[in-house]
Every structure is written in structure tokens, then in C-alpha cells.
Design an enzyme around this catalytic site. Sequence first.
Site, mmCIF file in Angstrom:
data_model
loop_
_atom_site.group_PDB
_atom_site.id
_atom_site.type_symbol
_atom_site.label_atom_id
_atom_site.label_comp_id
_atom_site.label_asym_id
_atom_site.label_seq_id
_atom_site.Cartn_x
_atom_site.Cartn_y
_atom_site.Cartn_z
ATOM 1 N N LYS A 198 0.857 -1.197 0.000
ATOM 2 C CA LYS A 198 0.000 0.000 0.000
ATOM 3 C C LYS A 198 0.888 1.240 0.000
ATOM 4 O O LYS A 198 1.440 1.637 1.015
ATOM 5 C CB LYS A 198 -0.928 0.044 1.224
ATOM 6 C CG LYS A 198 -2.034 1.091 0.990
ATOM 7 C CD LYS A 198 -2.563 1.731 2.228
ATOM 8 C CE LYS A 198 -1.783 2.880 2.763
ATOM 9 N NZ LYS A 198 -1.742 4.108 1.930
ATOM 10 N N SER A 251 5.362 7.675 9.823
ATOM 11 C CA SER A 251 5.572 8.482 11.036
ATOM 12 C C SER A 251 5.480 7.607 12.285
ATOM 13 O O SER A 251 4.864 6.534 12.268
ATOM 14 C CB SER A 251 4.521 9.586 11.087
ATOM 15 O OG SER A 251 3.239 8.999 11.179
ATOM 16 N N THR A 252 6.041 8.110 13.355
ATOM 17 C CA THR A 252 6.010 7.363 14.620
ATOM 18 C C THR A 252 4.564 7.223 15.113
ATOM 19 O O THR A 252 4.181 6.160 15.616
ATOM 20 C CB THR A 252 6.887 8.080 15.664
ATOM 21 O OG1 THR A 252 8.213 8.162 15.108
ATOM 22 C CG2 THR A 252 6.944 7.328 16.975
ATOM 23 N N GLU A 272 9.876 1.305 10.515
ATOM 24 C CA GLU A 272 10.875 2.331 10.160
ATOM 25 C C GLU A 272 10.172 3.669 10.330
ATOM 26 O O GLU A 272 9.323 4.026 9.514
ATOM 27 C CB GLU A 272 11.312 2.167 8.698
ATOM 28 C CG GLU A 272 11.949 0.831 8.363
ATOM 29 C CD GLU A 272 13.358 0.715 8.896
ATOM 30 O OE1 GLU A 272 13.930 1.735 9.326
ATOM 31 O OE2 GLU A 272 13.880 -0.408 8.920
ATOM 32 N N CYS A 306 13.544 10.871 6.337
ATOM 33 C CA CYS A 306 13.557 10.364 7.726
ATOM 34 C C CYS A 306 14.899 10.608 8.383
ATOM 35 O O CYS A 306 14.968 10.923 9.562
ATOM 36 C CB CYS A 306 13.219 8.882 7.734
ATOM 37 S SG CYS A 306 14.306 7.884 6.703
ATOM 38 N N GLU A 403 10.123 16.111 15.131
ATOM 39 C CA GLU A 403 10.414 16.017 13.704
ATOM 40 C C GLU A 403 9.570 17.037 12.945
ATOM 41 O O GLU A 403 8.348 17.086 13.118
ATOM 42 C CB GLU A 403 10.088 14.606 13.195
ATOM 43 C CG GLU A 403 10.440 14.404 11.746
ATOM 44 C CD GLU A 403 10.078 13.011 11.233
ATOM 45 O OE1 GLU A 403 8.940 12.561 11.454
ATOM 46 O OE2 GLU A 403 10.948 12.388 10.595
HETATM 47 P P1 NAD Z 1 2.414 8.503 7.546
HETATM 48 O O1 NAD Z 1 2.654 7.795 8.826
HETATM 49 O O2 NAD Z 1 1.407 9.585 7.518
HETATM 50 O O3 NAD Z 1 1.956 7.452 6.417
HETATM 51 C C1 NAD Z 1 2.725 6.339 6.077
HETATM 52 C C2 NAD Z 1 1.828 5.288 5.448
HETATM 53 O O4 NAD Z 1 0.931 4.780 6.433
HETATM 54 C C3 NAD Z 1 0.947 5.827 4.318
HETATM 55 O O5 NAD Z 1 0.852 4.853 3.303
HETATM 56 C C4 NAD Z 1 -0.402 6.018 5.010
HETATM 57 O O6 NAD Z 1 -1.514 5.980 4.149
HETATM 58 C C5 NAD Z 1 -0.399 4.832 5.943
HETATM 59 N N1 NAD Z 1 -1.305 4.925 7.091
HETATM 60 C C6 NAD Z 1 -1.846 6.033 7.653
HETATM 61 N N2 NAD Z 1 -2.602 5.683 8.723
HETATM 62 C C7 NAD Z 1 -2.511 4.334 8.840
HETATM 63 C C8 NAD Z 1 -3.039 3.376 9.763
HETATM 64 N N3 NAD Z 1 -3.828 3.736 10.787
HETATM 65 N N4 NAD Z 1 -2.726 2.071 9.603
HETATM 66 C C9 NAD Z 1 -1.915 1.685 8.594
HETATM 67 N N5 NAD Z 1 -1.386 2.538 7.677
HETATM 68 C C10 NAD Z 1 -1.685 3.853 7.807
HETATM 69 O O7 NAD Z 1 3.827 9.027 7.046
HETATM 70 P P2 NAD Z 1 4.166 9.941 5.770
HETATM 71 O O8 NAD Z 1 3.705 11.334 6.012
HETATM 72 O O9 NAD Z 1 3.716 9.267 4.520
HETATM 73 O O10 NAD Z 1 5.756 9.892 5.798
HETATM 74 C C11 NAD Z 1 6.522 10.726 6.605
HETATM 75 C C12 NAD Z 1 6.992 9.987 7.845
HETATM 76 O O11 NAD Z 1 7.643 8.778 7.482
HETATM 77 C C13 NAD Z 1 8.039 10.802 8.594
HETATM 78 O O12 NAD Z 1 7.797 10.700 9.974
HETATM 79 C C14 NAD Z 1 9.353 10.117 8.219
HETATM 80 O O13 NAD Z 1 10.389 10.283 9.151
HETATM 81 C C15 NAD Z 1 8.914 8.686 8.121
HETATM 82 N N6 NAD Z 1 9.846 7.928 7.296
HETATM 83 C C16 NAD Z 1 10.658 7.013 7.912
HETATM 84 C C17 NAD Z 1 11.596 6.313 7.162
HETATM 85 C C18 NAD Z 1 12.526 5.313 7.802
HETATM 86 O O14 NAD Z 1 13.109 4.517 7.092
HETATM 87 N N7 NAD Z 1 12.686 5.317 9.120
HETATM 88 C C19 NAD Z 1 11.684 6.534 5.780
HETATM 89 C C20 NAD Z 1 10.834 7.465 5.194
HETATM 90 C C21 NAD Z 1 9.912 8.160 5.956
#
Ligand code: NAD
Length: 513
Positions: A198, A251-252, A272, A306, A403
Site C-alpha cells: 500500500k 511516522s512514529t 521504520e 527520515c 520532527e
Molecule cells: P504517515 O505515517 O502519515 O503514512 C505512512 C503510510 O501509512 C501511508 O501509506 C499512510 O496511508 C499509511 N497509514 C496512515 N494511517 C494508517 C493506519 N492507521 N494504519 C496503517 N497505515 C496507515 O507518514 P508519511 O507522512 O507518509 O511519511 C513521513 C513519515 O515517514 C516521517 O515521519 C518520516 O520520518 C517517516 N519515514 C521514515 C523512514 C525510515 O526509514 N525510518 C523513511 C521514510 C519516511
Amino acid sequence: MTRDTSVQAPSAPGASAATLDWLSSPPPGQLIAGAEREGRAAELVTVLDPGTGNQLASVVAASVDDVNDAVHAARSAADDGRWSELDADRREALLHALAQLLERDADLVTELEALDTGKPRVQAAEDVQEAISVLRYFAGWANKHQGAVVPAPRQLHAYTTPEPLGVCAAITPWNYPLPILTYKLAPALATGNTVVAKPSELAPLSVLHLARLAVEAGIPDGVLNVVTGAGSTGAALAGHPLIDKIAFTGSTATGKRVMESATRNVTRVSLELGGKSAHVVFADADLDAAVDAVMAGIWTNAGQVCIAGSRLLVEKSIEEEFLTELTKRTGALTLGHSLADEADLGPLISAAQRDKVLHSVQTASDEGGNVIVGGQTCDRDGFFVEPVIVAGVPATARIAHEEVFGPLLTVTSFGDEQEAVAIANGTSYGLAAGLWTTDVGRAHHVSRRLRAGTVWVNTYGLFHPTLPFGGTGGSGFGRELGSSAIDQYTESKTTVMDISARSRSAKVEVSND
Ligand code: NAD
């Protein structure tokens, strides 16, 4: 719900005819059991070009029933052995075929990735090359991951075999859509698992193209399935009882929700998550190289990374000299649309993210920080914010802990090694750190004390398929890439056979009956 077909010829400045053609008829959004189809949810996923705010494409989101269909397709493909029992050589060949097709379509996918995320074309091109390398690296693992004969008591013959987990959910963010998916997909498929992916609702286009390529490569139906949608689609997938593993990047806050879903079904999970990485510069460093690396560490992808080195910790004695050079070079950067050749930095992914960054600039000032460059929006379409450096940020300030996920660098000075480590380790995150020094002993000593999944010494942000990557603390757990990733997608099975004389004679007796 049907798709908005009014956008027949999307406006994408600088895009090639092939990209415009693709965008005028994008995939319908879901790939289930080898067939593309539209989702059945009430919502549309509307994909914008953050560099203009214009719509690039729209797809109907996957409903809970669509997610269920995708999981069942992956479950059947896992249970009937069409993939796990395929010769490992054949799995390797099919992953190489997928990498080959991605290489063939690299120009198209680069433009889709750039338009979709807003990052400059040159950065998107690197992402596509990285995805190809990751597919090739893990293709090579398919026939190399092996078990062992166990030195059990002599009357036993015992051995272990690595077994695939079954169905893996891969839930990914928008900032590196293609590479981050391949970090999960490639080791999962190499070791015989099936996948439901997804991608983020904000930037799903390159992943939808990859799904097409998987079909073209001849990967059997149901082995890779893709559902598109927002958080509710992700939640339906993460909470599905027929999933064996959730590999999540995001995100966390969302990671915590994914972990709760995993708990309900006792599903394995790797996370991650976010970061607030420190870039530590000692006075004995090669300062010219360090300035370049600090810039790349925070301005790449407009800070929406990230591992962004979003906290600069600089030794007090060189603070002024270092900031003068950093400010000069930052002020010379050009903001621009992803496909404009002159662009060093692109926009934020959305209006909401732009507003969050602007709010963070205000918070930084309110907390005593001094904005020494940038921090304004630009008089142009799209979601741009000038790269901003805030000096004199107290280590205890909120802005030094949370962050931002944007082009905002905080600067805090330190007096000695001890203080540098204490400040660097002073957040709830533990994803990465950068360390600049020419003292080899100090490099090892400080690296050992930094709480981070990766410490880059005299470099920053260097990724390679062989290098394990992941976080600790609020940045999650589990490692992607490298041999560690293989262990994340397999479970060891132990086979034990009694080969004692007693058991052999028992067998003879049975066979004589
Ligand atoms: P996000 O957490 O908003 O979304 C990530 C994914 O989760 C998306 O596909 C979203 O649709 C899905 N999602 C949202 N709610 C969900 C739920 N309740 N259950 C399951 N899936 C759900 O993050 P984002 O805004 O897309 O990305 C930015 C974040 O990702 C930042 O915090 C960044 O640091 C982190 N990130 C971490 C890494 C790493 O390797 N550690 C890499 C890239 C980004």
C-alpha cells in the site's frame, strides 16, 4: 465512485510526451491477483504535483472488500506454493527481469516520481537507480540463503531451513515511494513470500507502474498485489488476520497504530519511523566537506527525509565560521519545480506540510532561536518554503526534539565531546547521526556512544543495498537492506530425525511385518 476523467491532459511543465501520455490514462489504482481494477471505496485518491498544486491523476481508493480480496489473493499464492516452491533460481531470474524492466522505463518512472513527490529530477533519478540496485541485490539472495546442519546429540540428524513467513503487508510513505517499497518487496519476494503493498495516497504513481512491470516480468498472479488509499486502507491491511508480517515505514504516530493492529493478530511487525538526527561537527573536521554534507543532509528532498540531519551540533570554537559559510551556500540555493533543470530544492509535499513547516519556524523563534536565513513562502504556485536555518536553539527547546519533516535546520553549539553526545542523544528518536572529525579515535569513541541505527562518519546519508538500515527508540525497530533484511522475511524451521540403531531396527521390524 468513478474516477475524475475531466483531467485528460494534466499540466506537468517539462514532462516528456511519454509521461503526459501515462498521466492521461493512469492505472486504475488496484492490482489484485494479477488484474488491474478500480477500487470500490467512496473516496478518490487525488494526486497533486506539489510544484504547481495541479492534479496529476486520481484513482478510486480501495475499500475494505478490495483489501480483503488482495490479502486473499496473496494468501492463495502463498499457500499453493506457486512462488515459495518455485526453484530459487527462477525467483532470482524474475526479480532480475523486474529490475531490467524498471531500468528500461527509468526515464518515465523518474519523471513520475519527481512530479509526484516534488523532488528535483536528479534526485528522483537516483531513487530509481537505487530501487533497481536493491531489486538486483536481493535477487541474488534467492538461492543463497540456506539453513544449517545442527550439532545435536549423535542419535539425531537435525537441520534448519529458512522458511518464508507467508503474506507480507508493505505500507510505505510518500517521500521515497519506489526505493522504500523495494526495501520490503525485494527481500520478501526473494525469500518466497507474497506481498500486498500500500503506497502513500500522496504519491502512489511510481509504485503503480512497478506493479504493471511485475506482471510484465512474469511474476505469478497474486504474488504482488497493490491497494491504493489513505489511512483507512492501511488500517484495513495492517489489521487483516491473514497477514503474517507488516513492514511499515512512516511516522512514529502511525507506527504506534500499526503496532496496535499487529498486537491484535500477533502479527510480526517491523517499523521504520521518524527521526531527528544530529549532525555533529567537531572543530578538527574538514569544514568545507562538512558544510556540503550538512547541506545535503537537510536540504535533500526539501528536508522531507527520515534521516534528515535536522539538528546541527557544532563545536563552539568554529560555530561562527561554520554558520557564515553554511548560510552563504544555503542562500544561493534555487527553489524550483521538480522538472526545472535549475532546481536545487523542490516544494513540500502538500499545503498542510508547508503550513506545518511555517508554524515550526514561528515556534523556533518563540523558543529563542534566531532565524539567520530563509523561512518564507515563495511568490509562486506550489507548496514552497525557503530553506531555513535557526541558530542558537537551546537543546531543551521543543523544536530541537520534534520532527518537522521540512527544510528547517536548528543549530546548537557544544563545548566538548561529552556535551555533544548528551545533546545528540537527547531526543526520543534514534535513527541516524552524522559525525565530522579527523581524529580516528574520537570517531570510534563517539560513534559507539551515539544512540542511532546508523552513524555516518565524515559522510552523510550514504545508502547501499548491503548496508543494514533502521532505527532504535521512537524511530522503530527491525533492519532493512543487507543480510539482516533476509532474516526479517524468513523463520527458521528445525527438522529432527532419530537415526539411532534402536530407531533403525524398529523400522526394519515394521517393514518385516
Ligand atoms: P504517515 O505515517 O502519515 O503514512 C505512512 C503510510 O501509512 C501511508 O501509506 C499512510 O496511508 C499509511 N497509514 C496512515 N494511517 C494508517 C493506519 N492507521 N494504519 C496503517 N497505515 C496507515 O507518514 P508519511 O507522512 O507518509 O511519511 C513521513 C513519515 O515517514 C516521517 O515521519 C518520516 O520520518 C517517516 N519515514 C521514515 C523512514 C525510515 O526509514 N525510518 C523513511 C521514510 C519516511
